[in-house]
Design a protein around this motif. Structure first.
Motif, PDB file in Angstrom:
ATOM      1  N   ASN A   1      32.505  42.192  35.734  1.00  0.00           N
ATOM      2  CA  ASN A   1      32.303  41.691  37.105  1.00  0.00           C
ATOM      3  C   ASN A   1      33.621  41.466  37.835  1.00  0.00           C
ATOM      4  OD1 ASN A   1      29.388  41.521  36.892  1.00  0.00           O
ATOM      5  ND2 ASN A   1      29.733  39.772  35.531  1.00  0.00           N
ATOM      6  N   ILE A   2      34.603  42.316  37.550  1.00  0.00           N
ATOM      7  CA  ILE A   2      35.913  42.225  38.205  1.00  0.00           C
ATOM      8  C   ILE A   2      36.218  43.547  38.901  1.00  0.00           C
ATOM      9  CG2 ILE A   2      38.406  42.013  37.845  1.00  0.00           C
ATOM     10  CD1 ILE A   2      37.804  40.114  35.530  1.00  0.00           C
ATOM     11  N   ARG A   3      36.590  43.459  40.177  1.00  0.00           N
ATOM     12  CA  ARG A   3      37.044  44.636  40.925  1.00  0.00           C
ATOM     13  C   ARG A   3      38.542  44.787  40.702  1.00  0.00           C
ATOM     14  NH1 ARG A   3      33.792  42.340  46.110  1.00  0.00           N
ATOM     15  NH2 ARG A   3      31.712  43.107  45.521  1.00  0.00           N
ATOM     16  N   ALA A   4      38.939  45.869  40.088  1.00  0.00           N
ATOM     17  CA  ALA A   4      40.334  46.064  39.711  1.00  0.00           C
ATOM     18  C   ALA A   4      41.249  46.152  40.925  1.00  0.00           C
ATOM     19  CB  ALA A   4      40.468  47.321  38.860  1.00  0.00           C
ATOM     20  N   TYR A   5      42.482  45.727  40.750  1.00  0.00           N
ATOM     21  CA  TYR A   5      43.502  45.860  41.787  1.00  0.00           C
ATOM     22  C   TYR A   5      43.609  47.322  42.230  1.00  0.00           C
ATOM     23  CZ  TYR A   5      48.279  46.450  43.568  1.00  0.00           C
ATOM     24  OH  TYR A   5      49.374  46.789  44.318  1.00  0.00           O
TER      25      TYR A   5
END
Length: 388
Positions: free
Chosen positions: A126-130
């Motif tokens: 649930n993390i949008r990458a840089y």
């Protein structure tokens, strides 16, 4: 007479892409991007949470954590996460240092400042990458007509002003003593000028900047006066007076004023009396006066010329294929653009194809294209048509 394809080639030879101008992003929708632009930042500019939940270093059912802070959009948690710690986090917020996963809030039980991961734990971090969306220097390519989606992307790239092709300025001139403007009371032998209004709408729709000039009467003096109002137009479009009748003076007057004529008459129907050339610094196209003829020529000739001026390349009007819903008789020696209904079952030409019938044009969804001397066609055969 020349063919439609040859007429288009000659028109394309006369048309040139217009210069670029910069406009505010808020005004760029529908304009043509004239050169590629680069993103000025990374998006997202940090690893961001894709959900509301809790940022932790590791997650498994049964693990418990102490909530030590909060990270919201626009207000990040400034510390780093250690083992056994969690940070309350919201969608779009920066992921704290040390966190490797966001557990959605539905997958935990909370009691005060303690949370426990339940057996409902779902997959994914649930993390949008840089930089997952785009990186600084990524481009939006040109040329392209800018859509609302493009505008959102350009805004996200931090592009406040956009290079676009200048809109072509088009002067529209109706000719004929028989014409009066809508709203006026026509005399016994007069009709309402409709062609310039239909073409004006078409030109605005495809990205040009049209303007109506006064109706020119059937005299050399009147035509000279109206031609004198062309001003800074990139394209002059006359309607009527392009045939060979005693009152059709447009070509004569235009040539006397310096028109370098490219062609006169095209083997098509409707629209046979068509001419083109350059008048001073402007390109000029003379359309027939019959209402349907003028509008058909607008789609087949004027619209492709405008696309060239906008920098979108030289190409004929878009064609699609469909099956005939009803049979067609054999075609004659000219390319025929037949008004037709377009339905899920196929295309069906209207029985009445007279070039004065705007009511039929208004009901049409496109133009069936019949090549010269095309033989009779049966229902179920595939034909090409120009969609409206």
């Amino acid at each position: 007479m020349i063919s439609v394809s040859e007429a288009l080639d000659r028109l394309f030879a006369l048309a040139e892409p217009l210069p670029t101008e910069d406009v505010p992003l808020i005004e760029a929708a529908g304009r043509v991007l004239s050169r590629s632009v680069e993103a000025r930042r990374d998006q997202p500019p940090f690893a961001a949470s894709a959900m509301d939940g809790y940022a932790v270093a590791e997650a498994a059912p049964g693990l418990s954590f102490t909530v030590v802070g909060e990270s919201a959009a626009g207000s990040r948690y400034r510390g780093s996460i250690s083992a056994g710690e969690a940070v309350r986090i919201f969608t779009g917020a920066p992921v704290p240092e040390g966190a490797n996963i966001v557990v959605i809030q539905e997958d935990v039980d909370r009691d005060g400042d303690r949370i426990t991961i339940t057996d409902r734990l779902g997959p994914g971090d649930n993390i949008r990458a840089y930089g997952n969306d785009f990186r600084k220097g990524d481009t939006v390519s040109a040329p392209r007509v800018l859509t609302p989606q493009d505008i959102a992307l350009l805004a996200s790239m931090n592009i406040a002003r956009v290079p676009v092709t200048r809109r072509p300025k088009v002067a529209l001139i109706s000719t004929g003593d028989e014409l009066v403007m809508p709203g006026e009371e026509p005399g016994a032998d007069q009709i309402i000028a409709s062609n310039t209004f239909g073409l004006h709408a078409l030109l605005r729709q495809i990205g040009a900047e049209p303007r109506l000039l006064p109706i020119a009467g059937d005299s050399e003096a009147s035509l000279r006066t109206v031609f004198g109002l062309v001003d800074d137009a990139d394209l002059v479009v006359t309607i009527g007076g392009a045939s060979v009748g005693d009152h059709d003076l447009v070509a004569q007057v235009a040539e006397a004023m310096g028109l370098e004529r490219s062609f006169h008459k095209v083997a098509m129907r409707p629209g046979k009396p068509l001419m083109s050339g350059r008048l001073g610094g402007a390109m000029m196209i003379g359309l027939p006066g019959n209402p349907v003829s003028a509008m058909v020529c607008g789609h087949i000739f004027i619209a492709p010329v405008i696309r060239v001026m906008l920098g979108l390349g030289a190409a004929p009007a878009e064609r699609k294929s469909a099956v005939l819903a009803a049979p067609l008789g054999p075609n004659g020696p000219r390319e025929h653009y037949m008004r037709a209904r377009v339905t899920p079952e196929g295309v069906c030409a209207f029985e009445r194809q007279d070039s004065s019938l705007l009511s039929i044009l208004g009901e049409a969804g496109g133009l069936i294209v019949r090549p010269p001397r095309d033989p009779a066609r049966e229902a179920g055969e595939t034909v090409e048509y120009v969609p409206f």
